[in-house]
Each structure stands twice: as C-alpha cells, then as structure tokens.
Design a protein around this motif. Structure first.
Motif, mmCIF file in Angstrom:
data_model
loop_
_atom_site.group_PDB
_atom_site.id
_atom_site.type_symbol
_atom_site.label_atom_id
_atom_site.label_comp_id
_atom_site.label_asym_id
_atom_site.label_seq_id
_atom_site.Cartn_x
_atom_site.Cartn_y
_atom_site.Cartn_z
ATOM 1 N N HIS A 111 0.873 -1.118 -0.136
ATOM 2 C CA HIS A 111 -0.274 0.014 0.082
ATOM 3 C C HIS A 111 0.649 1.080 0.021
ATOM 4 C CE1 HIS A 111 -2.738 3.238 1.392
ATOM 5 N NE2 HIS A 111 -3.739 2.154 1.017
ATOM 6 N N PRO A 112 1.215 1.906 -1.121
ATOM 7 C CA PRO A 112 1.803 3.201 -1.119
ATOM 8 C C PRO A 112 1.248 4.201 -0.164
ATOM 9 C CG PRO A 112 1.127 2.520 -3.279
ATOM 10 C CD PRO A 112 0.281 1.887 -2.404
ATOM 11 N N PRO A 113 2.453 4.746 0.897
ATOM 12 C CA PRO A 113 1.747 5.681 1.829
ATOM 13 C C PRO A 113 1.574 7.069 0.943
ATOM 14 C CG PRO A 113 4.034 5.254 2.031
ATOM 15 C CD PRO A 113 3.665 4.273 0.862
ATOM 16 N N THR A 114 0.220 7.721 0.991
ATOM 17 C CA THR A 114 -0.035 8.819 0.275
ATOM 18 C C THR A 114 -0.352 9.972 1.287
ATOM 19 O OG1 THR A 114 -2.141 7.999 0.019
ATOM 20 C CG2 THR A 114 -0.838 7.566 -1.998
ATOM 21 N N THR A 115 -1.231 9.833 2.414
ATOM 22 C CA THR A 115 -1.705 10.779 3.307
ATOM 23 C C THR A 115 -0.552 10.935 4.150
ATOM 24 O OG1 THR A 115 -2.850 9.167 4.623
ATOM 25 C CG2 THR A 115 -3.978 10.274 2.714
ATOM 26 N N PHE A 116 -0.653 11.900 5.001
ATOM 27 C CA PHE A 116 0.252 12.142 6.424
ATOM 28 C C PHE A 116 0.469 11.111 7.187
ATOM 29 C CE2 PHE A 116 0.848 13.736 10.482
ATOM 30 C CZ PHE A 116 2.064 14.141 10.500
ATOM 31 N N ASP A 118 -0.539 7.895 6.746
ATOM 32 C CA ASP A 118 -0.026 6.821 5.868
ATOM 33 C C ASP A 118 1.627 6.525 6.012
ATOM 34 O OD1 ASP A 118 -2.557 5.672 5.348
ATOM 35 O OD2 ASP A 118 -2.419 6.011 3.172
ATOM 36 N N LYS A 119 2.063 7.872 5.775
ATOM 37 C CA LYS A 119 3.508 8.021 5.957
ATOM 38 C C LYS A 119 4.130 8.024 7.442
ATOM 39 C CE LYS A 119 3.666 10.842 1.615
ATOM 40 N NZ LYS A 119 4.012 12.482 1.155
ATOM 41 N N MET A 120 3.293 8.514 8.206
ATOM 42 C CA MET A 120 3.806 8.542 9.483
ATOM 43 C C MET A 120 3.668 6.984 10.016
ATOM 44 S SD MET A 120 2.023 10.408 12.843
ATOM 45 C CE MET A 120 2.396 10.002 14.569
ATOM 46 N N ALA A 121 2.570 6.086 9.582
ATOM 47 C CA ALA A 121 2.700 4.774 10.044
ATOM 48 C C ALA A 121 3.794 4.040 9.425
ATOM 49 C CB ALA A 121 1.268 4.141 9.434
ATOM 50 N N PHE A 122 4.256 4.190 8.069
ATOM 51 C CA PHE A 122 5.251 3.626 7.195
ATOM 52 C C PHE A 122 6.404 3.770 7.980
ATOM 53 C CE2 PHE A 122 8.393 3.589 3.769
ATOM 54 C CZ PHE A 122 8.152 2.158 3.157
ATOM 55 N N TRP A 123 6.771 5.258 8.187
ATOM 56 C CA TRP A 123 8.276 5.405 8.698
ATOM 57 C C TRP A 123 8.209 4.966 10.236
ATOM 58 C CZ3 TRP A 123 12.027 5.560 5.635
ATOM 59 C CH2 TRP A 123 11.755 6.238 4.352
ATOM 60 N N THR A 124 7.210 4.781 10.866
ATOM 61 C CA THR A 124 7.169 4.350 12.235
ATOM 62 C C THR A 124 7.644 2.865 12.033
ATOM 63 O OG1 THR A 124 5.459 5.845 12.984
ATOM 64 C CG2 THR A 124 5.962 3.718 14.335
ATOM 65 N N PHE A 220 -2.307 1.120 21.922
ATOM 66 C CA PHE A 220 -3.477 1.199 22.691
ATOM 67 C C PHE A 220 -3.832 2.575 22.434
ATOM 68 C CE2 PHE A 220 -5.897 2.665 26.284
ATOM 69 C CZ PHE A 220 -7.068 1.472 26.445
ATOM 70 N N LEU A 221 -2.680 3.731 22.952
ATOM 71 C CA LEU A 221 -3.118 5.030 22.918
ATOM 72 C C LEU A 221 -3.381 5.411 21.519
ATOM 73 C CD1 LEU A 221 -0.754 6.602 25.277
ATOM 74 C CD2 LEU A 221 -3.259 6.280 25.495
ATOM 75 N N GLY A 222 -2.743 4.757 20.510
ATOM 76 C CA GLY A 222 -2.541 5.163 19.079
ATOM 77 C C GLY A 222 -3.694 4.579 18.278
ATOM 78 N N TYR A 223 -4.600 3.508 18.849
ATOM 79 C CA TYR A 223 -5.947 3.024 18.455
ATOM 80 C C TYR A 223 -7.032 3.831 19.010
ATOM 81 C CZ TYR A 223 -8.917 -0.631 16.250
ATOM 82 O OH TYR A 223 -9.943 -1.071 15.574
ATOM 83 N N MET A 224 -6.840 4.395 20.196
ATOM 84 C CA MET A 224 -7.830 5.260 20.821
ATOM 85 C C MET A 224 -7.962 6.526 19.878
ATOM 86 S SD MET A 224 -9.551 3.901 23.390
ATOM 87 C CE MET A 224 -9.801 5.242 24.396
ATOM 88 N N ILE A 225 -6.670 7.000 19.603
ATOM 89 C CA ILE A 225 -6.734 8.146 19.022
ATOM 90 C C ILE A 225 -6.977 8.311 17.294
ATOM 91 C CG2 ILE A 225 -5.273 10.065 18.221
ATOM 92 C CD1 ILE A 225 -3.462 9.540 20.677
ATOM 93 N N SER A 226 -6.489 7.347 16.614
ATOM 94 C CA SER A 226 -6.829 6.921 15.088
ATOM 95 C C SER A 226 -6.730 5.784 14.897
ATOM 96 C CB SER A 226 -5.769 7.876 14.463
ATOM 97 O OG SER A 226 -5.943 7.765 13.148
ATOM 98 N N PRO A 227 -8.063 4.784 14.635
ATOM 99 C CA PRO A 227 -7.763 3.651 14.164
ATOM 100 C C PRO A 227 -7.273 3.557 12.822
ATOM 101 C CG PRO A 227 -9.801 4.094 15.335
ATOM 102 C CD PRO A 227 -9.045 5.456 15.189
ATOM 103 N N LYS A 228 -7.630 4.461 12.052
ATOM 104 C CA LYS A 228 -7.166 4.430 10.726
ATOM 105 C C LYS A 228 -5.482 4.000 10.393
ATOM 106 C CE LYS A 228 -9.085 8.385 9.270
ATOM 107 N NZ LYS A 228 -9.362 9.520 8.463
ATOM 108 N N PHE A 229 -4.763 4.963 11.527
ATOM 109 C CA PHE A 229 -3.464 5.092 11.729
ATOM 110 C C PHE A 229 -2.925 3.698 12.149
ATOM 111 C CE2 PHE A 229 -0.062 5.392 14.623
ATOM 112 C CZ PHE A 229 1.084 5.926 13.727
ATOM 113 N N ALA A 230 -3.671 3.119 13.049
ATOM 114 C CA ALA A 230 -3.375 2.162 13.920
ATOM 115 C C ALA A 230 -3.321 0.905 12.898
ATOM 116 C CB ALA A 230 -4.289 1.417 15.289
#
Length: 319
Positions: A111-116, A118-124, A220-230
C-alpha cells in the motif's frame, strides 16, 4: 393393650421413618458430599469428591496420592481424535480450529503511503525495524520469535476496544471483533511454534517483556486516537514480516540455517504432512502474515472512507 401395642408399633415405625428421612437429607459440607432419599450421591458432587483423587503407586513402592481433575462437575470431556484415530493431544486448539494456509496469496502487494497518516505509519514501522536488525542480525529464529510477540498485540488491542465499543453502543461489530481476535490468536500460535525451534535466552525474554510493555501501551493510545493510523501501521508491520520470513527462507535454502523437522504443534495446526520441515512452517507463517496485511489495510481503508468497521463485513473464516 392391643391398641397400646399398635400405637407403640406405629410410633416406632414413624420414628424409624423420620430417622431414615433425616439420614437421607443429611449433608456433609466439608467433604462436598450430598445424599438424597435413598443415599444416591449426585454426579456433580461425585466429580469433585471421588473422581478428583487418583491414587497411584510410586516408584519406591509406597502409595502416592495424585490429584487429577478428570471432569467438570460430572460432565465428562469428549474424546477427540485425529482422522487416523489417534488421540488429539493439544488442549490449546482443537481439530476444527486447524486449517491449510493459502500459500498462493500475493506476497508483493504494497500500500503506497499517500496521506500524512500513511507516511507516519510507514516510517514508524521502518524506524522500529532498525534496532531489530541490529540486535538479531541474521538470527531469524529468534527474530521471528520477537516479531510474533509484537505482532500478537494489535489484534488483541483492536478486538478488545471494539468489544467495549459494541457494549457501550448496543450494536454489532460486523464480525470485526472475531476477526481481530483470530489474528491475535494466530500470531500467538506462530510464537508457540517458533518457541520449539529457537529456545529464547534470558536476555531475549527480558527484551520481550520490555518491548511488549512499551508497544502495548503505545498501540492502545494510537488506536484510541486514530484507528485508521493503527490499522495502517499493522499493515506495514505485516509487510515487514513478509520480508523477514522471505529472508528466513533464503537462509534455509542456502543451508545457513538447518532445515529441521517441523514441530508437532505446527504439523497439526496447519495440517502439514507428517514429514514437513521448518521451511514448510515458514511458508505457511508467511502466508498468514500476508493475510493479516490485507485485513489491516482493508480496515484502514474503511476508516479513510469515513465509515465504521461494523458497516462492512469482516473477512473471517481464514484461520
């Protein structure tokens, strides 16, 4: 006098009857023994009193008392066998929970990271991989063991949070609770398999405790804040897992890692042939990771569309 004798006889019979009834209704609480009327013990209490203790003969000739629970309140466990008639020896999973992994699944999907986010998740994920490469290098058995202790966390966290959300809102989950918990259990079975191959040292166990503690709270915190990111992060994490297992296979093919027989637990869990090897295990584990990759990228896409997971049926039934 006759009347008096009859009266005495009747009184005696009544007294005997009363004693019998009293005995029949007696209850010895300390031994968990209950008698009813004719002195027949209930099956449920008998399971704990008589069936719980099994007396055997010790090696030195003396009697040895060994406590063994053989039933649950009088309900005898069913005897489970394999197709060949041999006894099923695993308590952690049953024959109907086994499956054949789809090794033909596309391993190169990305999945090519396009949104902010996505890129944050990819580089994490890329950042987290660096210390793993430094610590384990080409020790892929230990590396896989560490990877699975981390990979089993997201499914449990996501499933738990969706479970509580379903309870709070009085609504169905669309099967996503089951799908995520199945993912967590599948990753745990990966760990149980590689435990048989690579015996962890004390410092590796300490590292697992530390990493799991940090990762659980962070996810846990990441999922609470943004499930799409998690979910997106887990998708990229599984892509890295596919890469790691591909490198594992290369080392096996080169002969740098001995292709030992597959552990018995892996043969039964993935329905592998009796002569399966470690390479076969790595193949099916890699296929599982590809499935988890697709599930989590799919979940993230649903959130990106502004919908909730329950609105789309979860892909369950693979495992």
């Amino acid at each position: 006098m006759t009347m008096m004798m009859m009266s005495r006889g009747g009184t005696k019979r009544v007294a005997n009857t009363a004693v019998s009834v009293a005995k029949g209704l007696s209850c010895e609480v300390g031994g968990l023994k209950a008698f009813y009327g004719g002195g027949v013990r209930s099956e449920s209490t008998m399971a704990l009193s008589e069936k719980e203790k099994k007396v055997g003969l010790s090696s030195d000739g003396g009697n040895k008392e060994q406590k063994e629970i053989v039933s649950y309140w009088g309900v005898e466990p069913s005897k489970i066998t394999k197709l060949d008639g041999t006894e099923w020896k695993w308590n952690c999973f049953r024959p109907w929970e086994t499956y054949k992994a789809d090794v033909s699944i596309d391993l190169k999907k990305h999945h090519p990271p396009t949104t902010f986010l996505d890129k944050m998740a990819f580089w994490t994920v890329k950042t987290l991989r660096y210390p793993t490469d430094v610590f384990f290098q080409r020790q892929y058995g230990c590396r896989a063991m560490m990877l699975e202790t981390v990979a089993a966390v997201p499914g449990m966290v996501g499933g738990m949070l969706l479970h509580f959300k379903s309870l709070r809102r009085f609504e169905q989950s669309g099967g996503w609770i089951k799908a995520l918990l199945e993912e967590a259990e599948n990753e745990r079975m990966h760990l149980m398999t590689f435990m048989e191959v690579a015996k962890p040292k004390w410092y590796e166990r300490a590292l697992v405790i530390t990493v799991q503690g940090v990762f659980f709270n962070a996810y846990f915190l990441g999922y609470m804040i943004s499930p799409k990111f998690a979910h997106r992060m887990v998708g990229y994490l599984e892509e890295e897992a596919i890469h790691s297992y591909t490198e594992f296979l290369k080392e096996l093919d080169k002969g740098n890692i001995q292709n030992v027989p597959a552990p018995a637990i892996a043969i039964d869990y993935w329905q592998l042939p009796p002569d399966a090897t470690l390479r076969d295990v790595v193949m099916v584990v890699r296929a599982d990771e590809a499935h988890h990759r697709d599930v989590n990228h799919f979940a993230s896409d649903i959130h990106y569309q502004g919908r909730e997971l329950r609105e789309t049926a979860a892909p369950i039934g693979y495992h």
